[in-house]
Design a protein around this motif. Structure first.
Motif, PDB file in Angstrom:
ATOM      1  N   GLY A  30       0.811  -1.208   0.000  1.00  0.00           N
ATOM      2  CA  GLY A  30       0.000   0.000   0.000  1.00  0.00           C
ATOM      3  C   GLY A  30       0.845   1.259   0.000  1.00  0.00           C
ATOM      4  N   ARG A  31       1.955   1.227   0.736  1.00  0.00           N
ATOM      5  CA  ARG A  31       2.831   2.404   0.774  1.00  0.00           C
ATOM      6  C   ARG A  31       3.374   2.726  -0.616  1.00  0.00           C
ATOM      7  N   ASP A  32       3.751   1.702  -1.372  1.00  0.00           N
ATOM      8  CA  ASP A  32       4.249   1.915  -2.734  1.00  0.00           C
ATOM      9  C   ASP A  32       3.132   2.380  -3.668  1.00  0.00           C
ATOM     10  N   ALA A  33       1.954   1.763  -3.544  1.00  0.00           N
ATOM     11  CA  ALA A  33       0.857   2.080  -4.450  1.00  0.00           C
ATOM     12  C   ALA A  33       0.303   3.483  -4.223  1.00  0.00           C
ATOM     13  N   PRO A  70       0.923  -0.685 -12.461  1.00  0.00           N
ATOM     14  CA  PRO A  70       2.063  -0.639 -11.550  1.00  0.00           C
ATOM     15  C   PRO A  70       1.772   0.237 -10.351  1.00  0.00           C
ATOM     16  N   PRO A  71       2.038  -0.248  -9.132  1.00  0.00           N
ATOM     17  CA  PRO A  71       1.717   0.504  -7.928  1.00  0.00           C
ATOM     18  C   PRO A  71       2.348   1.886  -7.938  1.00  0.00           C
ATOM     19  N   GLY A  72       1.528   2.874  -7.631  1.00  0.00           N
ATOM     20  CA  GLY A  72       2.053   4.204  -7.436  1.00  0.00           C
ATOM     21  C   GLY A  72       2.470   4.905  -8.712  1.00  0.00           C
ATOM     22  N   ALA A  73       2.181   4.360  -9.874  1.00  0.00           N
ATOM     23  CA  ALA A  73       2.605   4.993 -11.117  1.00  0.00           C
ATOM     24  C   ALA A  73       1.575   6.023 -11.547  1.00  0.00           C
ATOM     25  N   PRO A  74       1.866   7.321 -11.407  1.00  0.00           N
ATOM     26  CA  PRO A  74       0.901   8.333 -11.815  1.00  0.00           C
ATOM     27  C   PRO A  74       0.819   8.425 -13.323  1.00  0.00           C
ATOM     28  N   ALA A  75      -0.267   9.022 -13.822  1.00  0.00           N
ATOM     29  CA  ALA A  75      -0.416   9.177 -15.260  1.00  0.00           C
ATOM     30  C   ALA A  75       0.680  10.082 -15.799  1.00  0.00           C
ATOM     31  N   PRO A  76       1.166   9.835 -17.031  1.00  0.00           N
ATOM     32  CA  PRO A  76       2.171  10.717 -17.639  1.00  0.00           C
ATOM     33  C   PRO A  76       1.680  12.150 -17.620  1.00  0.00           C
ATOM     34  N   ILE A  77       2.623  13.082 -17.471  1.00  0.00           N
ATOM     35  CA  ILE A  77       2.239  14.484 -17.290  1.00  0.00           C
ATOM     36  C   ILE A  77       1.483  15.050 -18.483  1.00  0.00           C
TER      37      ILE A  77
END
Length: 363
Positions: free
Chosen positions: A256-259, A328-335
């Motif tokens: 959860g911390r990573d995601a 993938p955990p914690g991967a935000p959408a590309p800017i």
């Protein structure tokens, strides 16, 4: 020799569980205590029987703590919140808030709990110190089980605690006889297991292990030596379960911390994940009560966990632990695909114009 080997295994399991709890982070301790309360409820259902909770009670026997329809859940939670050892009491109070618990044990159940507590006190368990704080760890562990065996032996003299024998019922049929076994009604084993989780018995250092005593130990035909031997085996199993809970919960909290790493430090989604990771499933209404947020706030936290691939959202506001992440955990959408997409496009155009001007000046 066999008893000595079993006790050695118990000692190893106890050491792992005690050390795991000693070095656990505050978040891990909180989550593990929540799981321990859930385990205590499962032990209660095992010892006190399925109960009568409506037409679908048979299918709900294995339901998670937060989804069961059994009305006795509230009494167990409120009693543990009032009398449990510090980590258990705090966790039970949290879950009691989540389910809006109000029903308490009746006078008969409270009397049985009091008798179980008296038996533990008479056996010396209510005055024991933390095992890791003693110099003679082996002697303390053996004394603990010996005292518990003495408490069980004392309670077996109580008609409300001794386990009865099942009976064979014969039904006369036109073409023969049908034999049907009827199990004995559950006795008071549940009361002793709950009493073992109280602050007067358990040291604040360690996480209490729920369900240590089984109904089989209250059979009238069991010898005193057999009780102690079975207790050693049970104690090793419960300590192994406690250690496994710590390891599994630590892995889930790390997941959860990573995601959720892309969220702000104050995001309540992490608190929501701790509850789901420990208890397996809950509803948005239960999250709202535990986190003390609005209905909209609970929806936001649930969707944040779902977007991170940590939970699955179901009908009726159900939030269920999910094993695999959809992304993938914690991967935000590309800017260039998020809310700053227009600004990125304007910046790219401006940089392209600057490049053209520089190229023209160079010629």
């Amino acid at each position: 020799m066999e008893e000595s080997t079993d006790f050695c295994r118990y000692g190893q399991a106890l050491g792992r569980a005690e050390a795991g709890w000693r070095f656990a982070s505050p978040a891990l301790r909180k989550a593990a205590a929540l799981t321990a309360v859930s385990t205590a409820w499962k032990a209660y259902r095992r010892d006190a029987g399925a109960g009568e909770i409506g037409p679908a009670h048979a299918t709900n026997a294995a339901m998670p703590l937060l989804r069961t329809e059994d009305p006795r859940r509230e009494a167990v939670l409120l009693w543990l919140a009032d009398h449990g050892a510090p980590p258990i009491a705090e966790a039970a109070a949290t879950i009691a808030t989540m389910v809006a618990a109000t029903e308490r044990f009746g006078s008969k159940q409270l009397h049985m709990l009091a008798r179980a507590g008296d038996a533990l006190a008479e056996a010396g368990l209510a005055r024991r110190s933390a095992v890791l704080g003693d110099r003679d760890v082996e002697g303390s562990a053996m004394q603990l089980l010996g005292s518990l065996a003495a408490a069980i032996e004392r309670l077996r003299g109580d008609a409300d605690f001794v386990e009865g024998q099942g009976s064979e019922v014969r039904h006369a049929l036109p073409r023969g006889t049908l034999n049907h076994y009827v199990a004995a009604e559950p006795a008071g084993c549940w009361a002793l297991n709950l009493a073992l989780l109280t602050s007067s018995v358990q040291p604040s250092l360690a996480l209490p292990s729920a369900g240590l005593v089984t109904r089989a130990l209250f059979r009238a035909d069991l010898e005193a030596d057999e009780i102690k031997t079975q207790l050693i085996e049970n104690a090793g199993a419960t300590c192994n379960r406690t250690y496994a809970t710590l390891i599994r919960t630590a892995e889930q909290l790390a997941r959860g911390r990573d995601a959720l790493a892309h969220l702000s430090r104050n995001a309540r989604a992490r608190d929501a994940w701790l509850l789901v990771a420990a208890l397996g499933a809950c509803t948005r209404a239960q999250l709202r009560r535990a986190l003390d947020v609005s209905r909209a706030g609970a929806d936001i936290q649930a969707h944040a966990l779902a977007d991170a691939g940590l939970v699955a959202l179901g009908a009726g506001g159900l939030v269920t632990w999910s094993e695999f992440s959809a992304s993938p955990p914690g991967a935000p959408a590309p800017i260039d695909q998020g809310p700053l997409a227009n600004a990125v496009s304007d910046l790219d155009a401006s940089m392209a114009e600057i490049d053209r001007l520089l190229a023209r000046a160079a010629t």
